[in-house]
Design a protein around this motif. Sequence first.
Motif, PDB file in Angstrom:
ATOM      1  N   THR A  63      -7.885   8.637  25.744  1.00 18.56           N
ATOM      2  CA  THR A  63      -9.127   8.680  24.966  1.00 18.56           C
ATOM      3  C   THR A  63      -9.983   9.863  25.400  1.00 18.56           C
ATOM      4  OG1 THR A  63      -9.088   6.303  24.582  1.00 18.56           O
ATOM      5  CG2 THR A  63     -11.224   7.381  24.390  1.00 18.56           C
ATOM      6  N   GLN A 104     -10.842   4.175  19.086  1.00 19.92           N
ATOM      7  CA  GLN A 104     -10.241   2.973  19.688  1.00 19.92           C
ATOM      8  C   GLN A 104     -11.194   1.800  19.446  1.00 19.92           C
ATOM      9  OE1 GLN A 104      -9.314   3.644  23.816  1.00 19.92           O
ATOM     10  NE2 GLN A 104      -8.112   1.773  23.980  1.00 19.92           N
ATOM     11  N   ASP A 120      -6.843   6.867  17.691  1.00 18.79           N
ATOM     12  CA  ASP A 120      -6.760   6.314  19.047  1.00 18.79           C
ATOM     13  C   ASP A 120      -6.450   4.821  18.958  1.00 18.79           C
ATOM     14  OD1 ASP A 120      -6.954   5.862  21.750  1.00 18.79           O
ATOM     15  OD2 ASP A 120      -9.031   6.530  21.958  1.00 18.79           O
TER      16      ASP A 120
HETATM   17 MG   LIG Z   1      -8.260   4.789  25.466  1.00 19.15          MG
END
Ligand SMILES: [Mg+2]
Length: 345
Positions: A63, A112, A194
């Motif tokens: 990330t 994410q 992500d």
């Molecule tokens: Mg991550």
Amino acid sequence: MTLSQLSLEARQVDPSLPLLEVDQLVMHYKIKAGSVSAVDNVTFTLHQGEAIGLVGESGCGKTSVALSLLRLLPQNAQHISGEIRLNGENLLWLSAEEMRQRRWKDIAMVFQGAMNSWNPVYRVGDQIREALDTHYRGVMTYAEQRAHMEKLFAAVGLPADMLDRYPHEFSGGMRQRAVIAMALSCGPQLIIADEPTTALDVIVQDQILKELKRIQADLGMSIVYISHDIAVIAEVTDSLGVMYAGNLVEYGPTADVFARPRHPYAYLLLRSTPSITGPRRKLAPLQGEPPDLLNPPTGCRFHPRCPFATERCAVENPPLEDIGGGHKVACWHWDQVPELEGLQR
Ligand SMILES: [Mg+2]
Ligand SMILES: Nc1ncnc2c1ncn2[C@@H]1O[C@H](COP(=O)(O)OP(=O)(O)OP(=O)(O)O)[C@@H](O)[C@H]1O
């Protein structure tokens, strides 16, 4: 409805041209106790129309790389060195305003956990409209925006009337499809996704990844997929990068990395991953834990967990080197790593 009917134009793609070049990227987070070395010397190139996957255990910096690409890092993060070039332009040199103009239009991100971040009190369509307003204020009429959003929804397999619904009326898979529609809304060249399907069951996961792949081809987009699940992204990517403790330790054509991992970490990661499509093999759990990035190990960061490590590995950090055909490995002992096939039952 096909994507060619979208007002978003399909791009001409020249796979020989680089779109995104990440060059020796180094990024730290400052915390009270010191400096967290989250991204350390990461280098890779993504060509037009290509999909790359970044994999690795939790906390290895996936990330952090993604947020670096968009320059959306938290306040305590600092780019130390390196370049991120999009179409030859170094994003790290752009002003905040110039970068803001490129976000969503040129590079969009599926964050994410984004499927859980819809604002519960607004209709989903209104939230997508807000993104369009940011970049196309005064360019599209209200009715044109509506038509555009209906096409986006059709592209991701959602009925148009869902635009008027609230997030709680969507299933998990539908919410994630809507997130993808939002990312597509300004016609980006590049999408960074992500963990786009992590929270979903395998069937929905598979459907969404197949749809993303089709959309990518139809629109001539490039995608960076991020996942801790190597088997999942191996199916939708052209190239694969394996990250460990902030380093990119292996990188190359997906088929090569997946079938013949040469870095001990990539090898052990694959040995611990069940394969649905590949040959049956004995699974072996990956032992140990990734290091604390506040004080990463000297030399190769994987050496404390590595069955092939020698004294040299504790001292010298191996560079990412091409071992043939664009397959790159950062390991002093890559030629000692056994074949995965040898593990078949
Ligand atoms: Mg991550
Ligand atoms: N804001 C922050 N401040 C300090 N350290 C951070 C911050 N964000 C992340 N880190 C640390 O940076 C490292 C990389 O984190 P990152 O979130 O990029 O990993 P990841 O590979 O995406 O993990 P996951 O699979 O869990 O999403 C970790 O050690 C993490 O604890």
